[in-house]
Write a protein that holds these residues in place. Structure first.
Motif, PDB file in Angstrom:
ATOM      1  N   UNK A   1      11.667  -3.613  -3.997  1.00 50.76           N
ATOM      2  CA  UNK A   1      10.908  -2.681  -3.046  1.00 50.76           C
ATOM      3  C   UNK A   1       9.391  -3.113  -2.859  1.00 50.76           C
ATOM      4  N   UNK A   2       8.680  -2.864  -1.898  1.00 46.86           N
ATOM      5  CA  UNK A   2       7.495  -3.039  -1.864  1.00 46.86           C
ATOM      6  C   UNK A   2       6.612  -2.272  -2.683  1.00 46.86           C
ATOM      7  N   UNK A   3       7.122  -1.093  -2.900  1.00 46.02           N
ATOM      8  CA  UNK A   3       6.431  -0.417  -3.881  1.00 46.02           C
ATOM      9  C   UNK A   3       6.779  -0.540  -5.453  1.00 46.02           C
TER      10      UNK A   3
ATOM     11  N   UNK B   1       3.725  -4.613  -8.644  1.00 45.27           N
ATOM     12  CA  UNK B   1       3.164  -6.007  -8.026  1.00 45.27           C
ATOM     13  C   UNK B   1       3.361  -7.111  -8.827  1.00 45.27           C
ATOM     14  N   UNK B   2       3.086  -7.257 -10.113  1.00 45.73           N
ATOM     15  CA  UNK B   2       3.005  -8.298 -11.147  1.00 45.73           C
ATOM     16  C   UNK B   2       4.510  -8.572 -11.322  1.00 45.73           C
TER      17      UNK B   2
ATOM     18  N   UNK C   1       5.783 -10.477  -7.981  1.00 45.45           N
ATOM     19  CA  UNK C   1       5.110 -11.922  -7.942  1.00 45.45           C
ATOM     20  C   UNK C   1       5.926 -12.769  -9.138  1.00 45.45           C
TER      21      UNK C   1
ATOM     22  N   UNK D   1      11.740  -0.858   7.722  1.00 42.97           N
ATOM     23  CA  UNK D   1      10.904  -1.245   8.669  1.00 42.97           C
ATOM     24  C   UNK D   1      10.831  -2.787   8.747  1.00 42.97           C
TER      25      UNK D   1
ATOM     26  N   UNK E   1       7.010  -4.027   8.364  1.00 43.08           N
ATOM     27  CA  UNK E   1       6.358  -3.781   6.926  1.00 43.08           C
ATOM     28  C   UNK E   1       6.621  -5.268   6.309  1.00 43.08           C
TER      29      UNK E   1
ATOM     30  N   UNK F   1       4.785  -8.179   7.723  1.00 41.53           N
ATOM     31  CA  UNK F   1       3.191  -8.304   7.301  1.00 41.53           C
ATOM     32  C   UNK F   1       2.995  -8.593   5.754  1.00 41.53           C
ATOM     33  N   UNK F   2       3.843  -7.892   4.890  1.00 36.61           N
ATOM     34  CA  UNK F   2       3.850  -8.049   3.472  1.00 36.61           C
ATOM     35  C   UNK F   2       4.258  -9.656   3.357  1.00 36.61           C
TER      36      UNK F   2
ATOM     37  N   UNK G   1       1.679 -12.590   3.415  1.00 38.99           N
ATOM     38  CA  UNK G   1       0.846 -12.545   2.454  1.00 38.99           C
ATOM     39  C   UNK G   1       1.437 -13.447   1.205  1.00 38.99           C
ATOM     40  N   UNK G   2       2.536 -14.029   1.237  1.00 35.19           N
ATOM     41  CA  UNK G   2       3.184 -14.643   0.181  1.00 35.19           C
ATOM     42  C   UNK G   2       3.376 -16.221   0.516  1.00 35.19           C
ATOM     43  N   UNK G   3       3.439 -16.781  -0.548  1.00 39.30           N
ATOM     44  CA  UNK G   3       3.752 -18.365  -0.418  1.00 39.30           C
ATOM     45  C   UNK G   3       5.191 -18.746  -0.821  1.00 39.30           C
TER      46      UNK G   3
ATOM     47  N   UNK H   1      -2.687   0.427  -0.310  1.00 41.06           N
ATOM     48  CA  UNK H   1      -2.381  -0.271  -1.603  1.00 41.06           C
ATOM     49  C   UNK H   1      -3.219  -1.317  -1.683  1.00 41.06           C
TER      50      UNK H   1
ATOM     51  N   UNK I   1      -2.878  -6.750   6.358  1.00 41.08           N
ATOM     52  CA  UNK I   1      -2.418  -7.215   5.129  1.00 41.08           C
ATOM     53  C   UNK I   1      -3.396  -8.272   4.561  1.00 41.08           C
TER      54      UNK I   1
ATOM     55  N   UNK J   1      -4.317 -10.585   1.165  1.00 37.21           N
ATOM     56  CA  UNK J   1      -3.450 -11.612  -0.011  1.00 37.21           C
ATOM     57  C   UNK J   1      -4.463 -11.513  -1.046  1.00 37.21           C
ATOM     58  N   UNK J   2      -3.418 -10.531  -2.049  1.00 39.37           N
ATOM     59  CA  UNK J   2      -4.086 -10.044  -3.029  1.00 39.37           C
ATOM     60  C   UNK J   2      -3.967 -11.058  -4.215  1.00 39.37           C
TER      61      UNK J   2
ATOM     62  N   UNK K   1      -2.922 -11.754  -8.607  1.00 41.47           N
ATOM     63  CA  UNK K   1      -1.567 -11.568  -9.182  1.00 41.47           C
ATOM     64  C   UNK K   1      -1.574 -10.253 -10.144  1.00 41.47           C
TER      65      UNK K   1
END
Lengths: 158, 352
Positions: free
Chosen positions: A73-75, A78-79, A82, A106, A109, A112-113, A116-118, B100, B121, B123-124, B126
């Motif tokens: 989940x996006x919440x 975060x580490x 990743x 959604x 969401x 968008x999220x 930001x990721x590779x 966030x 958004x 790009x944060x 790690x």
């Protein structure tokens, strides 16, 4: 030997051993609980791609080899997210098919999220489908599927 | 004798200047919108209509007008919802909220309330990023707050940055105000502030009377200026934030934290308004009112004016200063009623 002596010589040591065994099992040995992760009916699970197309999860899976899925989940921490995505990249390098699935309602969401990721591909599973078909003690979780079954799983927690 | 006269003249002059400020800083509006909130004030600003947008730690976000209080956004993961509210700032005529560290939501006013407009958004990195304040200035996002950028486990070192700058499109550009920690600390509990003035961005920490000036051309620290410290200032000892030999939160952590937040002269609000860098600081003095408003010249950082008040500054708009009466409702017992006081240096105006 008197009958009462015989009782004390046998019964007390037996009782003592019993108590020690009980204490050791009950209070000292902590059973490692691996947590629960299970997929009820894989064929029932549908996901949404980033273009908002509904797909059956089974259609995405590698038919011959294991497919690795990272579910989060996006919440979530975060580490942890990743770390899961980094693990997927490594598994993919080793030759397995990998996907990331976000539990959300959604797609905007998730779109968008994910930008930001590779990593790609990302899919979304709606919360209702998640609750109906997947049991997971905690999140995020990285699991592999083959032949309609969960082969292995690992929770990624702080 | 001549010296005494000169000294007396200077003293009268200083007192007159101080009283001039106090006398002209008058209550012009008193709002009693009739609602209760629980918890201390988190973020607050005044919007284009002169209404206050504010977060309360136990009640969530609120839009406060002279006559009523309404929810700013409900809790949730939908576009118009918020799961968290880490920083609140102006974005053109709209309001931006750091929900966030990687997500900023823009809300726009419609029919006297706010609706979601878009999500940006970022790009944060790690690791953990505890955003405490933010601004959007000259097409860049500036996020203030502790972010770990790397760790050296062999040497037990933590590398951190306190100001992160992003491009408009969310790509990170620069980490500034860097620090290396070699032991346990609680710097994530500290408040950090960021504000903009002309071609520079100003960064401040709650327990330092110092401004870090960031130049916008090359996004580097141009200078650090020690601000004039008023006489009442009760400096916070460093031991809470860098406890030697202690690890973990410890017993009664929250009450200890509240003690540290209310017993020393920490900065609790930073605003740039009308060429002034305005700081609100707790006096922690029984002889003075609870807070001091320190007006520094934003160009040369000289202290030009001091106003004392018992009210908590929420924001400033066009010469009007908006306060929560009695202090912080989560920290000061006198702030039990939900009253908003509006002050001005000018003439009394009509209530909206």
């Amino acid at each position: 030997m008197k009958r009462s002596d015989l009782f004390f010589n046998i019964a007390i040591p037996v009782l003592f051993v019993g108590i020690v065994t009980l204490v050791v099992y009950k209070f000292i040995i902590k059973e490692q609980n691996p947590g629960l992760f299970a997929v009820k009916e894989l064929s029932n699970i549908s996901v949404v791609d980033l273009n908002n197309n509904k797909l059956a999860l089974t259609d995405l899976l590698d038919k011959e080899n294991e497919t690795y899925c990272f579910l989060f989940e996006l919440t979530n921490c975060y580490s942890c997210i990743l770390e899961g995505l980094e693990d997927l990249k490594k598994i993919r390098k080793a030759g397995s098919f990998c996907i990331a699935i976000v539990v959300h309602d959604l797609i905007e969401e998730v779109q968008g999220w994910s930008n930001t990721q590779d990593f790609s591909p990302f899919f979304m599973i709606k919360k209702i489908d998640f609750y109906r078909n997947i049991q997971s003690s905690t999140m995020p979780v990285l699991f592999s599927l083959k032949g309609g079954e969960v082969k292995r799983f690992r929770f990624i927690t702080p | 004798m001549r010296h005494i006269k000169a000294f007396r003249f200077i003293l009268i002059f200083i007192v007159s200047i101080t009283l001039w400020g106090e006398e002209n800083f008058k209550l012009i509006e008193k709002w009693d919108p009739g609602d209760e909130v629980v918890g201390r004030v988190g973020e607050s600003i005044v919007d284009a209509d002169g209404h206050v947008v504010c977060t309360f730690y136990k009640s969530g976000s609120r839009l406060i007008t002279p006559n009523k209080i309404i929810k700013f956004a409900p809790y949730g993961q939908g576009p118009g919802d918020l799961t968290d509210m880490r920083a609140l700032f102006h974005f053109g005529g709209d309001i931006a909220i750091v929900e966030r560290p990687e997500k900023i939501k823009i809300f726009t006013k419609k029919d006297s309330t706010y609706v979601w407009k878009k999500t940006v958004w970022l790009k944060r990195g790690k690791f953990v990023h505890v955003v405490q304040d933010a601004i959007y200035y000259k097409n860049k996002w500036f996020l203030a707050g502790l972010e770990f950028v790397d760790f050296d486990n062999k040497k037990n070192l933590q590398y951190a940055s306190f100001l992160k700058i992003y491009e408009k499109n969310g790509q990170p550009i620069e980490n500034l105000i860097k620090k290396t920690f070699d032991g346990p600390h609680r710097f994530h509990e500290m408040n950090y502030y960021v504000a903009a003035y002309k071609d520079q961005v100003l960064f401040l920490v709650e327990n330092e009377m110092k401004v870090h000036v960031v130049g916008l051309k090359d996004l580097s620290i141009k200078k650090e200026v020690n601000l004039e410290t008023p006489g009442f200032y009760k400096k916070k000892p460093d031991e809470f934030y860098s406890p030697k030999g202690k690890t973990g939160a410890g017993k009664n952590y929250l009450s200890v934290l509240e003690h540290w937040k209310t017993s020393y002269s920490r900065i609790n609000k930073v605003i740039v308004e009308d060429s002034f860098l305005l700081l609100q600081v707790r006096t922690c003095s029984e002889k003075l009112k609870r807070f001091a408003l320190l007006f520094y010249n934003a160009g040369n950082f000289k202290l030009e004016k001091t106003i004392y008040t018992d009210d908590l500054l929420l924001g400033v708009k066009e010469g009007k200063y908006y306060f929560f009466a009695g202090g912080d409702p989560g920290r000061d017992e006198e702030a039990e009623d939900f009253i908003i006081n509006v002050y001005s240096f000018g003439e009394k105006s009509e209530k909206k």
